[in-house]
Scaffold this motif. Structure first.
Motif, PDB file in Angstrom:
ATOM      1  N   LEU A 188      10.143 -12.586   0.134  1.00 15.03           N
ATOM      2  CA  LEU A 188      10.444 -11.232  -0.334  1.00 15.03           C
ATOM      3  C   LEU A 188       9.755 -10.984  -1.679  1.00 15.03           C
ATOM      4  CD1 LEU A 188      11.823  -8.526  -0.147  1.00 15.03           C
ATOM      5  CD2 LEU A 188      13.936  -9.580  -0.990  1.00 15.03           C
ATOM      6  N   ARG A 189       9.771 -11.980  -2.539  1.00 17.61           N
ATOM      7  CA  ARG A 189       9.093 -11.825  -3.842  1.00 17.61           C
ATOM      8  C   ARG A 189       7.582 -11.677  -3.640  1.00 17.61           C
ATOM      9  NH1 ARG A 189      12.447 -16.368  -5.122  1.00 17.61           N
ATOM     10  NH2 ARG A 189      10.624 -17.692  -5.619  1.00 17.61           N
ATOM     11  N   GLN A 190       7.034 -12.444  -2.726  1.00 16.97           N
ATOM     12  CA  GLN A 190       5.599 -12.332  -2.433  1.00 16.97           C
ATOM     13  C   GLN A 190       5.274 -10.978  -1.809  1.00 16.97           C
ATOM     14  OE1 GLN A 190       5.176 -15.763   0.093  1.00 16.97           O
ATOM     15  NE2 GLN A 190       4.683 -17.158  -1.604  1.00 16.97           N
ATOM     16  N   ALA A 191       6.201 -10.448  -1.006  1.00 21.47           N
ATOM     17  CA  ALA A 191       5.990  -9.133  -0.398  1.00 21.47           C
ATOM     18  C   ALA A 191       5.936  -8.047  -1.473  1.00 21.47           C
ATOM     19  CB  ALA A 191       7.115  -8.834   0.605  1.00 21.47           C
ATOM     20  N   ILE A 192       6.824  -8.154  -2.459  1.00 23.10           N
ATOM     21  CA  ILE A 192       6.810  -7.182  -3.552  1.00 23.10           C
ATOM     22  C   ILE A 192       5.484  -7.268  -4.300  1.00 23.10           C
ATOM     23  CG2 ILE A 192       7.876  -6.566  -5.755  1.00 23.10           C
ATOM     24  CD1 ILE A 192      10.557  -7.544  -4.543  1.00 23.10           C
ATOM     25  N   ALA A 193       5.015  -8.498  -4.567  1.00 19.91           N
ATOM     26  CA  ALA A 193       3.738  -8.666  -5.269  1.00 19.91           C
ATOM     27  C   ALA A 193       2.598  -8.021  -4.484  1.00 19.91           C
ATOM     28  CB  ALA A 193       3.468 -10.150  -5.506  1.00 19.91           C
ATOM     29  N   ALA A 194       2.605  -8.202  -3.160  1.00 23.09           N
ATOM     30  CA  ALA A 194       1.535  -7.630  -2.343  1.00 23.09           C
ATOM     31  C   ALA A 194       1.625  -6.112  -2.238  1.00 23.09           C
ATOM     32  CB  ALA A 194       1.570  -8.250  -0.942  1.00 23.09           C
ATOM     33  N   GLN A 210       7.371   3.391 -17.299  1.00 21.57           N
ATOM     34  CA  GLN A 210       6.204   3.806 -16.513  1.00 21.57           C
ATOM     35  C   GLN A 210       5.898   2.793 -15.421  1.00 21.57           C
ATOM     36  OE1 GLN A 210       6.537   3.628 -19.830  1.00 21.57           O
ATOM     37  NE2 GLN A 210       5.197   5.080 -20.896  1.00 21.57           N
ATOM     38  N   VAL A 211       5.991   1.508 -15.749  1.00 25.03           N
ATOM     39  CA  VAL A 211       5.758   0.453 -14.759  1.00 25.03           C
ATOM     40  C   VAL A 211       6.798   0.536 -13.645  1.00 25.03           C
ATOM     41  CG1 VAL A 211       5.929  -2.047 -14.403  1.00 25.03           C
ATOM     42  CG2 VAL A 211       4.539  -1.143 -16.285  1.00 25.03           C
ATOM     43  N   ALA A 212       8.069   0.730 -14.030  1.00 21.29           N
ATOM     44  CA  ALA A 212       9.134   0.783 -13.031  1.00 21.29           C
ATOM     45  C   ALA A 212       8.935   1.943 -12.060  1.00 21.29           C
ATOM     46  CB  ALA A 212      10.491   0.899 -13.727  1.00 21.29           C
ATOM     47  N   VAL A 213       8.538   3.094 -12.569  1.00 12.96           N
ATOM     48  CA  VAL A 213       8.348   4.271 -11.710  1.00 12.96           C
ATOM     49  C   VAL A 213       7.248   4.026 -10.684  1.00 12.96           C
ATOM     50  CG1 VAL A 213       7.553   6.673 -11.696  1.00 12.96           C
ATOM     51  CG2 VAL A 213       9.247   5.934 -13.369  1.00 12.96           C
ATOM     52  N   MET A 214       6.142   3.480 -11.127  1.00 17.02           N
ATOM     53  CA  MET A 214       5.023   3.239 -10.206  1.00 17.02           C
ATOM     54  C   MET A 214       5.356   2.109  -9.232  1.00 17.02           C
ATOM     55  SD  MET A 214       1.606   3.925 -12.379  1.00 17.02           S
ATOM     56  CE  MET A 214       0.735   4.144 -10.846  1.00 17.02           C
ATOM     57  N   ALA A 215       6.019   1.055  -9.723  1.00 14.29           N
ATOM     58  CA  ALA A 215       6.392  -0.052  -8.843  1.00 14.29           C
ATOM     59  C   ALA A 215       7.369   0.429  -7.765  1.00 14.29           C
ATOM     60  CB  ALA A 215       7.007  -1.185  -9.658  1.00 14.29           C
ATOM     61  N   GLN A 216       8.313   1.283  -8.162  1.00 12.76           N
ATOM     62  CA  GLN A 216       9.266   1.818  -7.193  1.00 12.76           C
ATOM     63  C   GLN A 216       8.541   2.559  -6.070  1.00 12.76           C
ATOM     64  OE1 GLN A 216      11.387   5.331  -8.351  1.00 12.76           O
ATOM     65  NE2 GLN A 216      13.226   4.790  -7.166  1.00 12.76           N
ATOM     66  N   ALA A 217       7.605   3.434  -6.426  1.00 16.39           N
ATOM     67  CA  ALA A 217       6.894   4.229  -5.418  1.00 16.39           C
ATOM     68  C   ALA A 217       6.094   3.331  -4.472  1.00 16.39           C
ATOM     69  CB  ALA A 217       5.967   5.232  -6.105  1.00 16.39           C
ATOM     70  N   MET A 218       5.448   2.326  -5.006  1.00 11.96           N
ATOM     71  CA  MET A 218       4.627   1.436  -4.175  1.00 11.96           C
ATOM     72  C   MET A 218       5.502   0.557  -3.282  1.00 11.96           C
ATOM     73  SD  MET A 218       1.729   0.398  -6.990  1.00 11.96           S
ATOM     74  CE  MET A 218       0.641   1.658  -7.686  1.00 11.96           C
ATOM     75  N   MET A 219       6.634   0.095  -3.811  1.00  9.28           N
ATOM     76  CA  MET A 219       7.557  -0.707  -3.009  1.00  9.28           C
ATOM     77  C   MET A 219       8.158   0.134  -1.888  1.00  9.28           C
ATOM     78  SD  MET A 219       9.295  -2.791  -6.185  1.00  9.28           S
ATOM     79  CE  MET A 219      10.638  -3.545  -5.247  1.00  9.28           C
ATOM     80  N   GLN A 220       8.536   1.366  -2.215  1.00 12.58           N
ATOM     81  CA  GLN A 220       9.104   2.245  -1.191  1.00 12.58           C
ATOM     82  C   GLN A 220       8.087   2.546  -0.089  1.00 12.58           C
ATOM     83  OE1 GLN A 220      10.546   5.629  -3.402  1.00 12.58           O
ATOM     84  NE2 GLN A 220      12.553   4.682  -3.797  1.00 12.58           N
ATOM     85  N   HIS A 234      -3.174  -9.662  -4.936  1.00 11.69           N
ATOM     86  CA  HIS A 234      -4.011  -8.572  -4.433  1.00 11.69           C
ATOM     87  C   HIS A 234      -3.141  -7.539  -3.715  1.00 11.69           C
ATOM     88  CE1 HIS A 234      -7.695 -10.648  -5.480  1.00 11.69           C
ATOM     89  NE2 HIS A 234      -7.232 -11.743  -4.893  1.00 11.69           N
ATOM     90  N   TYR A 235      -3.487  -6.295  -3.909  1.00  9.73           N
ATOM     91  CA  TYR A 235      -2.776  -5.186  -3.273  1.00  9.73           C
ATOM     92  C   TYR A 235      -3.056  -5.205  -1.779  1.00  9.73           C
ATOM     93  CZ  TYR A 235      -1.592  -0.291  -2.241  1.00  9.73           C
ATOM     94  OH  TYR A 235      -1.065   0.855  -1.710  1.00  9.73           O
ATOM     95  N   ASP A 236      -2.029  -5.429  -0.976  1.00  9.83           N
ATOM     96  CA  ASP A 236      -2.208  -5.553   0.472  1.00  9.83           C
ATOM     97  C   ASP A 236      -0.924  -5.083   1.165  1.00  9.83           C
ATOM     98  OD1 ASP A 236      -2.622  -6.321   3.101  1.00  9.83           O
ATOM     99  OD2 ASP A 236      -3.612  -8.207   2.566  1.00  9.83           O
ATOM    100  N   PRO A 237      -0.794  -3.773   1.387  1.00  9.30           N
ATOM    101  CA  PRO A 237       0.441  -3.241   1.994  1.00  9.30           C
ATOM    102  C   PRO A 237       0.755  -3.847   3.353  1.00  9.30           C
ATOM    103  CG  PRO A 237      -0.890  -1.467   1.057  1.00  9.30           C
ATOM    104  CD  PRO A 237      -1.731  -2.694   1.010  1.00  9.30           C
ATOM    105  N   ALA A 238      -0.281  -4.135   4.150  1.00 11.79           N
ATOM    106  CA  ALA A 238      -0.037  -4.719   5.479  1.00 11.79           C
ATOM    107  C   ALA A 238       0.570  -6.116   5.338  1.00 11.79           C
ATOM    108  CB  ALA A 238      -1.338  -4.780   6.277  1.00 11.79           C
ATOM    109  N   LEU A 239       0.050  -6.903   4.408  1.00 12.50           N
ATOM    110  CA  LEU A 239       0.605  -8.227   4.157  1.00 12.50           C
ATOM    111  C   LEU A 239       2.037  -8.111   3.647  1.00 12.50           C
ATOM    112  CD1 LEU A 239       0.399 -11.303   3.845  1.00 12.50           C
ATOM    113  CD2 LEU A 239      -0.615 -10.918   1.578  1.00 12.50           C
ATOM    114  N   ALA A 240       2.280  -7.128   2.796  1.00 10.01           N
ATOM    115  CA  ALA A 240       3.629  -6.923   2.260  1.00 10.01           C
ATOM    116  C   ALA A 240       4.620  -6.672   3.398  1.00 10.01           C
ATOM    117  CB  ALA A 240       3.638  -5.757   1.280  1.00 10.01           C
TER     118      ALA A 240
END
Length: 514
Positions: A295-301, A374-384, A340-346
């Motif tokens: 799950l932590r790795q998924a968030i990173a991806a 600012q980091v939290a807002v962007m991280a939230q959107a990408m995680m969602q 690395h940014y990889d939504p499919a891997l996430a």
């Protein structure tokens, strides 16, 4: 408020009145706490005082430590005895020559509990390391003996919060032993301090610069190129901006939001001062959900980290996934490895983790000088966007810090203060959670490597240790390191050679012209 604005306007007029070809003005967000190195201090205080005083050793620009008032340092084969040979010709601001007797007097004063030196516990055995014996066998030699090997001994002597363990003349204290003012060896000396308004430093005409043709952090060429520097206390950011635009201020720290407007001013340039602070997303690895490494790795991806850093810093920041600062001599190709940014891997990792849409809370604060919110807002959107039910809870900083210290969070958008040596940087967030709940990375293999890095003196062997730690941290994902600190400054085009290092302005090396 009108009275405050009037007072500031008057201060600007006064500053403008003294600004000529041999002086310039730096704004400070607050007054200094004292002029006593490493005593009653904060970061702003250190930034002013360290223009006046120096220690046996100091930091280079890359965070390594080298001789400053010492000409050379000899370390015994067992790593326990350090022999400092002092530079020739160094004088104090009162004209007296510096000798090993001054080093001895300064050390004994620091180790006296009555001095209340911030860093005494680093050397008296309470934190493990102890200076067991000091001696001055002749006027040019000072010897320190330790109880065990330490890779961070010289780093600790050089630390800015320790006042660089500055060597002072006895005239710095009054007859009763109480503090008077710094009679140091630095390129500037104290002129006038009008509390709450300004501090004036005057060039020390007999200053003997360390060897080197170029500036190199607190080493290298440190020549004072103006007669006077005024540090003007200006707490209000909008007033700093007005002062820069009017020419009353030559250099000042500014918020990211003021960068676009000041960039458009021809008489001002934007200068980014990087530092080794760390902006991060911390994971509570004992949380019922986040204890799952996938799950932590998924968030990173799920996170486009370069985009987060650029947006949070108005394009001025540079991503860094390593606990080793990008400016460090230990930063290499291994340290450059990153998520690395990889939504499919996430999404694949989320399925493997058995994630079923449970809420995950990101704690953040809205302090102006860190990008937590600012980091939290962007991280939230990408995680969602990949299916993670991320929510933000904004806290007062004191509350968020309390939760951090207790380990009471799922994800925390959090910033660590600067640590220049990589061992100290890793130590900030690594350790036994049972003993210290604030620790983030609780892994025996990692801790063994970090412990080894504290005692290993060979730089190549230390590099190998840090090169093992970084990929291990990426794999276990106890936190996501986003970037190091960077602070924009507005600087007048008439001010040449101005440098800020680790958030602290250097008065030397800067000159003014029309």
């Amino acid at each position: 408020m009108p009275h405050l604005r009037a007072a500031l306007a008057a201060a600007f007029l006064a500053a403008a009145g003294v600004a000529h070809a041999s002086s310039y003005v730096i704004s400070e967000p607050a007054d200094i706490r004292s002029t006593n190195p490493g005593v009653n201090r904060d970061d702003t205080t250190d930034g002013v005082v360290l223009n006046m005083v120096e220690g046996l050793v100091g930091y280079r620009a890359n965070g390594s430590v080298g001789p400053l008032l010492a000409k050379s340092i000899d370390i015994s084969p067992d790593g326990l005895t350090y022999t400092f040979t002092l530079r020739d010709g160094v004088k104090f601001h009162n004209g007296e020559p510096m000798t090993s007797a001054d080093v001895m007097w300064s050390w004994k004063r620091y180790m006296d509990p009555a001095t209340d030196w911030r860093c005494r516990t680093e050397f008296d055995g309470r934190n493990g390391l102890k200076v067991e014996e000091v001696s001055a066998p002749d006027a040019k030699t000072f010897v320190m003996k330790l109880n065990h090997k330490s890779a961070v001994f010289l780093d600790t002597l050089a630390r800015t919060d320790c006042g660089m363990t500055a060597v002072l003349n006895k005239a710095s204290v009054k007859a009763d032993g109480s503090w008077d003012k710094p009679i140091g060896t630095g390129p500037f000396m104290l002129g006038d301090w009008k509390r709450g308004e300004y501090i004036v430093l005057k060039a020390f005409k007999d200053y003997v610069s360390p060897p080197g043709d170029k500036p190199d952090g607190y080493l290298g060429s440190k020549k004072p190129l103006v007669d006077e520097v005024k540090f003007l206390v200006v707490p209000d950011a909008s007033t700093v901006k007005a002062g820069l635009m009017s020419g009353a201020i030559d250099a000042g720290q500014i918020p990211y939001t003021d960068v676009p407007e000041l960039k458009s001013q021809k008489q001002i340039r934007i200068q980014v001062a990087s530092d080794s602070a760390k902006h991060t997303l911390l994971f509570q690895t004992r949380d019922p959900l986040l204890k799952n490494v996938k799950l932590r790795q998924a968030i990173a991806a799920s996170l486009d980290i370069p985009q987060i850093v650029q947006a949070a810093t108005e394009g001025l920041g540079t991503p860094n996934a390593s606990a080793v600062s990008r400016d460090s001599s230990f930063y290499d190709k291994v340290q450059a490895q990153a998520y690395h940014y990889d939504p499919a891997l996430a999404q694949k990792l989320l399925k493997e983790a058995g994630y079923k849409g449970e809420k995950i809370v990101i704690y953040a604060n809205k302090r102006a000088h860190v990008p937590s919110y600012q980091v939290a807002v962007m991280a939230q959107a990408m995680m969602q966007a990949v299916g993670i039910n991320a929510q933000i809870e904004v806290l007062e900083w004191a509350t968020q810090l309390d939760r951090y210290n207790k380990g009471n969070y799922q994800i925390s958008s959090f910033s660590y203060s600067s640590r220049l040596d990589p061992a100290l940087s890793y130590e900030q967030f690594s350790g036994n959670k049972d003993k210290q709940p604030r620790k983030v990375w609780d892994d025996p293999q990692a801790q063994a490597l970090i412990d080894e890095s504290f005692s290993e003196l060979d730089p190549a062997k230390r590099q190998a240790i840090f090169d093992k730690l970084h990929p291990l941290m990426l794999a276990q994902a106890p936190l996501i390191l986003l970037s190091n600190g960077n602070q924009p400054w507005g600087v007048s085009q008439r001010l040449k050679g101005f440098t800020v290092w680790e958030g602290k302005p250097f008065a030397w090396g800067a000159s003014v012209g029309e």
